[in-house]
Design an enzyme around this catalytic site. Structure first.
Site, PDB file in Angstrom:
ATOM      1  N   HIS A 305       0.252  -4.804 -10.472  1.00 14.85           N
ATOM      2  CA  HIS A 305       1.615  -3.715 -10.993  1.00 14.85           C
ATOM      3  C   HIS A 305       2.590  -5.540 -11.588  1.00 14.85           C
ATOM      4  O   HIS A 305       2.703  -6.934 -11.139  1.00 14.85           O
ATOM      5  CB  HIS A 305       2.529  -3.715  -9.506  1.00 14.85           C
ATOM      6  CG  HIS A 305       3.527  -2.616  -8.988  1.00 14.85           C
ATOM      7  ND1 HIS A 305       5.060  -3.420  -9.425  1.00 14.85           N
ATOM      8  CD2 HIS A 305       3.897  -1.187  -9.279  1.00 14.85           C
ATOM      9  CE1 HIS A 305       6.029  -2.225  -9.937  1.00 14.85           C
ATOM     10  NE2 HIS A 305       5.189  -0.524  -9.832  1.00 14.85           N
ATOM     11  N   ASP A 363      -0.945   4.461  -6.541  1.00 18.44           N
ATOM     12  CA  ASP A 363      -1.891   5.140  -7.733  1.00 18.44           C
ATOM     13  C   ASP A 363      -3.057   5.143  -6.986  1.00 18.44           C
ATOM     14  O   ASP A 363      -4.218   5.591  -7.412  1.00 18.44           O
ATOM     15  CB  ASP A 363      -1.805   5.050  -8.897  1.00 18.44           C
ATOM     16  CG  ASP A 363      -0.399   5.139  -9.575  1.00 18.44           C
ATOM     17  OD1 ASP A 363       0.306   4.134  -9.592  1.00 18.44           O
ATOM     18  OD2 ASP A 363       0.348   6.486  -9.370  1.00 18.44           O
TER      19      ASP A 363
HETATM   20  C1  SDX Z   1       3.056   2.652 -11.921  1.00 17.32           C
HETATM   21  O1  SDX Z   1       6.488  -0.643 -13.084  1.00 17.32           O
HETATM   22  C2  SDX Z   1       6.617   0.310 -11.613  1.00 17.32           C
HETATM   23  O2  SDX Z   1       7.233   0.437 -10.639  1.00 17.32           O
HETATM   24  C3  SDX Z   1       5.829   1.760 -12.356  1.00 17.32           C
HETATM   25  C4  SDX Z   1       5.324   1.736 -10.576  1.00 17.32           C
HETATM   26  C5  SDX Z   1       6.370   2.932 -10.596  1.00 17.32           C
HETATM   27  O3  SDX Z   1       6.586   3.644  -9.103  1.00 17.32           O
HETATM   28  O4  SDX Z   1       7.385   3.495 -12.030  1.00 17.32           O
HETATM   29  O5  SDX Z   1       5.230   1.497  -9.335  1.00 17.32           O
HETATM   30  C6  SDX Z   1       4.563   3.301 -10.633  1.00 17.32           C
HETATM   31  O6  SDX Z   1       2.703   2.264 -13.158  1.00 17.32           O
HETATM   32  C7  SDX Z   1       2.282   2.129 -10.476  1.00 17.32           C
HETATM   33  C8  SDX Z   1       1.177   0.698 -12.011  1.00 17.32           C
HETATM   34  C9  SDX Z   1      -0.070   1.810 -12.738  1.00 17.32           C
HETATM   35  N1  SDX Z   1      -1.083   1.180 -13.088  1.00 17.32           N
HETATM   36  C10 SDX Z   1      -1.962   0.700 -12.680  1.00 17.32           C
HETATM   37  O7  SDX Z   1      -2.585   1.200 -11.709  1.00 17.32           O
HETATM   38  C11 SDX Z   1      -2.857   0.844 -14.480  1.00 17.32           C
HETATM   39  C12 SDX Z   1      -3.647  -0.552 -14.082  1.00 17.32           C
HETATM   40  N2  SDX Z   1      -2.917  -1.400 -13.961  1.00 17.32           N
HETATM   41  C13 SDX Z   1      -1.996  -2.267 -14.863  1.00 17.32           C
HETATM   42  O8  SDX Z   1      -2.320  -1.599 -15.853  1.00 17.32           O
HETATM   43  C14 SDX Z   1      -1.841  -3.390 -14.747  1.00 17.32           C
HETATM   44  O9  SDX Z   1      -1.412  -4.022 -13.979  1.00 17.32           O
HETATM   45  C15 SDX Z   1       0.170  -2.968 -14.642  1.00 17.32           C
HETATM   46  C16 SDX Z   1       0.149  -2.240 -16.274  1.00 17.32           C
HETATM   47  C17 SDX Z   1       0.385  -2.449 -14.006  1.00 17.32           C
HETATM   48  C18 SDX Z   1       0.612  -4.511 -14.909  1.00 17.32           C
HETATM   49  O10 SDX Z   1       0.381  -5.061 -15.922  1.00 17.32           O
HETATM   50  P1  SDX Z   1       1.534  -6.840 -16.532  1.00 17.32           P
HETATM   51  O11 SDX Z   1       2.458  -6.871 -15.508  1.00 17.32           O
HETATM   52  O12 SDX Z   1       2.130  -6.450 -18.400  1.00 17.32           O
HETATM   53  O13 SDX Z   1       0.348  -7.748 -16.159  1.00 17.32           O
HETATM   54  P2  SDX Z   1      -0.824  -8.051 -17.703  1.00 17.32           P
HETATM   55  O14 SDX Z   1      -0.908  -6.929 -17.757  1.00 17.32           O
HETATM   56  O15 SDX Z   1       0.546  -9.115 -18.356  1.00 17.32           O
HETATM   57  O16 SDX Z   1      -2.324  -8.671 -17.006  1.00 17.32           O
HETATM   58  C19 SDX Z   1      -1.856  -9.769 -16.112  1.00 17.32           C
HETATM   59  C20 SDX Z   1      -3.378 -10.295 -15.556  1.00 17.32           C
HETATM   60  C21 SDX Z   1      -3.803 -10.435 -17.360  1.00 17.32           C
HETATM   61  O17 SDX Z   1      -5.196 -11.112 -17.102  1.00 17.32           O
HETATM   62  P3  SDX Z   1      -5.447 -12.558 -17.909  1.00 17.32           P
HETATM   63  O18 SDX Z   1      -4.975 -12.300 -19.111  1.00 17.32           O
HETATM   64  O19 SDX Z   1      -3.745 -13.201 -17.185  1.00 17.32           O
HETATM   65  O20 SDX Z   1      -6.436 -13.355 -17.872  1.00 17.32           O
HETATM   66  O21 SDX Z   1      -3.879  -9.796 -14.689  1.00 17.32           O
HETATM   67  C22 SDX Z   1      -4.811  -9.020 -15.457  1.00 17.32           C
HETATM   68  C23 SDX Z   1      -4.299  -9.088 -17.084  1.00 17.32           C
HETATM   69  O22 SDX Z   1      -5.510  -8.228 -17.607  1.00 17.32           O
HETATM   70  N3  SDX Z   1      -4.743  -7.455 -14.792  1.00 17.32           N
HETATM   71  C24 SDX Z   1      -5.693  -6.445 -14.225  1.00 17.32           C
HETATM   72  C25 SDX Z   1      -5.304  -5.315 -14.634  1.00 17.32           C
HETATM   73  N4  SDX Z   1      -3.924  -5.741 -13.974  1.00 17.32           N
HETATM   74  C26 SDX Z   1      -3.446  -6.605 -14.709  1.00 17.32           C
HETATM   75  N5  SDX Z   1      -7.464  -6.858 -14.329  1.00 17.32           N
HETATM   76  C27 SDX Z   1      -8.172  -6.200 -14.078  1.00 17.32           C
HETATM   77  N6  SDX Z   1      -7.381  -4.182 -13.501  1.00 17.32           N
HETATM   78  C28 SDX Z   1      -6.109  -4.440 -13.530  1.00 17.32           C
HETATM   79  N7  SDX Z   1      -5.853  -3.447 -12.647  1.00 17.32           N
END
Ligand code: SDX
Length: 428
Positions: A305, A363
């Site tokens: 998140h 989720d």
């Molecule tokens: C919702 O914003 C809100 O409040 C949203 C929400 C709401 O109520 O409105 O809470 C609802 O959207 C919840 C989130 C649902 N999405 C997912 O579950 C999809 C999977 N999660 C991600 O794609 C991700 O975690 C995000 C999009 C939610 C957040 O991404 P960020 O903050 O932009 O983090 P990032 O993409 O920069 O990742 C940071 C690191 C990276 O690794 P490095 O490049 O540093 O090595 O963490 C890793 C990412 O690769 N990473 C993950 C991951 N999420 C981040 N690795 C594996 N699985 C994941 N889910």
């Protein structure tokens, strides 16, 4: 004592005011930065940017705290109902008994949609994704409810808000019925909000439908958990659309479109597909290896998140609700739940996820719960949109009622071609 931040760029030094909220991080007011230095700030994912001032929802990502108008989400979810949360988000206070009765009465009597909207569905393929239908139908509300599109009229703003909160479940149920080829079911005024929605989804003309109170209570709680969440992507979309003066129906349709993305509200659908793809507990290690392999671009859907760098408080409540629903539906050993719980256990003990502070979000368990309730996967994000509509409309209303609001118009870092003259095609 006013606080300020000193900013130096080249030979220019400027002081910018620092503002404090009631709780949470301070903000540096950079409104005059460009006019005084000729430079913009640059923050594409808004990682360090507050887009507005709001008094609706507060999140402390490190502490795993979520407050709606100051009330902790677990207290609201366990002690109140969704329409009480709607009143709280819209009006800022928990309703008295009389206010609650009036609010419920008014929402209930706006649940029917214009009869011609039923014809609107006929234009869609039966197998259209329900979110595509919802974007179309909610946007089309502006074509049926012209008398509540003048955003400068407080009365019309309130009517549009009540219409959206009341009619979104009806449209969602119609979307589901159209998808499964069953006749639409009209709302019944003697049912509560969530029971009405379940009946509109699952009743058929051939027999009376009895709402299961345990399932209705569980879904009502799920709606509360999803009602609002500060300035997330879809709420920011609604605010930006609303800042141009667009009518509230169009703004909510824009929010639904944004919510559909798998990185946002589409994650509940994607998380269940992921659990299905993993299939069994012994496939988890291979899947985790794929997630860690950067070239694979696989993500653990329902994990991570932008704000929560600790456990999403909603995920805790979702997991509890998941177990209640599975028990009520007599589902003893759902292999997807086994995979989900083992996946969570492994991820929470794995250095890769720990150092990236990745925890289950709202989720992760919602998909299993909604599937157990009988909803097809394609309806999961529609249910998220049903719940989030009140948050979107409360945030839209807060912005429109702020006399200082202006159209949102970000700038950019331009890295394209500098000025150059046109070359006739004969010379290219
Ligand atoms: C919702 O914003 C809100 O409040 C949203 C929400 C709401 O109520 O409105 O809470 C609802 O959207 C919840 C989130 C649902 N999405 C997912 O579950 C999809 C999977 N999660 C991600 O794609 C991700 O975690 C995000 C999009 C939610 C957040 O991404 P960020 O903050 O932009 O983090 P990032 O993409 O920069 O990742 C940071 C690191 C990276 O690794 P490095 O490049 O540093 O090595 O963490 C890793 C990412 O690769 N990473 C993950 C991951 N999420 C981040 N690795 C594996 N699985 C994941 N889910």
């Amino acid at each position: 004592m006013t606080k300020s931040a000193t900013f130096q760029i080249g030979d220019k030094t400027i002081d910018m005011p620092v503002r404090s909220g009631s709780i949470g991080p301070d903000v540096v007011d950079i409104a005059k930065l460009y006019s005084q230095t000729g430079a913009f700030t640059y923050d594409p994912g808004f990682m360090s940017t507050a887009s507005c001032e709001s008094g609706i929802t507060y999140i402390d990502g490190d502490a795993g705290v979520l407050l709606y108008r100051g009330y902790p989400i677990d207290q609201l979810a366990e002690q109140g109902d969704f329409l009480e949360t709607c009143h709280l988000l819209l009006h800022g206070e928990l309703p008295t008994a009389a206010q609650k009765a009036d609010f419920d009465y008014r929402v209930t009597r706006h649940t029917m949609v214009h009869e011609q909207m039923a014809r609107f569905f006929q234009g869609f393929r039966r197998d259209a994704h329900p979110m595509a239908v919802m974007v179309g139908c909610v946007g089309a509300m502006a074509a049926f409810y012209h008398d509540s599109t003048d955003i400068t009229d407080p009365y019309q703003r309130m009517v549009a808000s009540m219409r959206l909160i009341a009619k979104i479940p009806t449209l969602a149920a119609m979307t589901y019925k159209y998808n499964v080829g069953q006749p639409f079911v009209y709302p019944k005024n003697d049912l509560d909000y969530t029971s009405n929605f379940l009946r509109m989804c699952y009743a058929v003309p051939c027999e009376e439908y009895k709402v299961n109170p345990v399932i209705a209570r569980a879904l009502d709680r799920i709606f509360i958990l999803h009602a609002d969440h500060e300035q997330n992507a879809s709420t920011s979309t609604v605010r930006l659309a609303g800042s141009s003066g667009a009518n509230p129906f169009a703004c909510i349709a824009a929010g639904i479109a944004c919510l559909w993305g798998p990185a946002h509200g589409g994650a509940n659908e994607a998380a269940l597909a992921m659990l299905g793809e993993i299939g069994t507990v012994d496939n988890i290690p291979a899947f985790i290896a794929k997630v860690k392999d950067k070239s694979d671009h696989t993500r653990l859907m329902g994990f991570g998140h932008r704000v929560y760098k600790n456990y999403d408080p909603r995920a805790t409540l979702m997991q509890k609700t998941c177990h209640e629903v599975l028990a009520e539906m007599g589902i003893k050993d759902d292999p997807l739940l086994d995979v989900a719980m083992e996946l969570e256990r492994i991820a929470l003990s794995d250095e890769y996820f720990i150092e990236r502070r990745l925890y289950p979000n709202v989720d992760f368990y919602s998909g299993i719960t909604l599937k157990a309730m009988g909803f097809p996967v394609s309806m999961f994000t529609v249910l998220f949109a049903v719940a989030r509509t009140v948050g979107w409309i409360a945030q839209w209303k807060e912005m429109i009622e702020d006399p200082s609001y202006k159209i949102g118009r970000p700038r950019q870092l331009y890295t394209g071609a500098p000025r150059r003259d046109y070359t006739p095609i004969s010379k290219r």
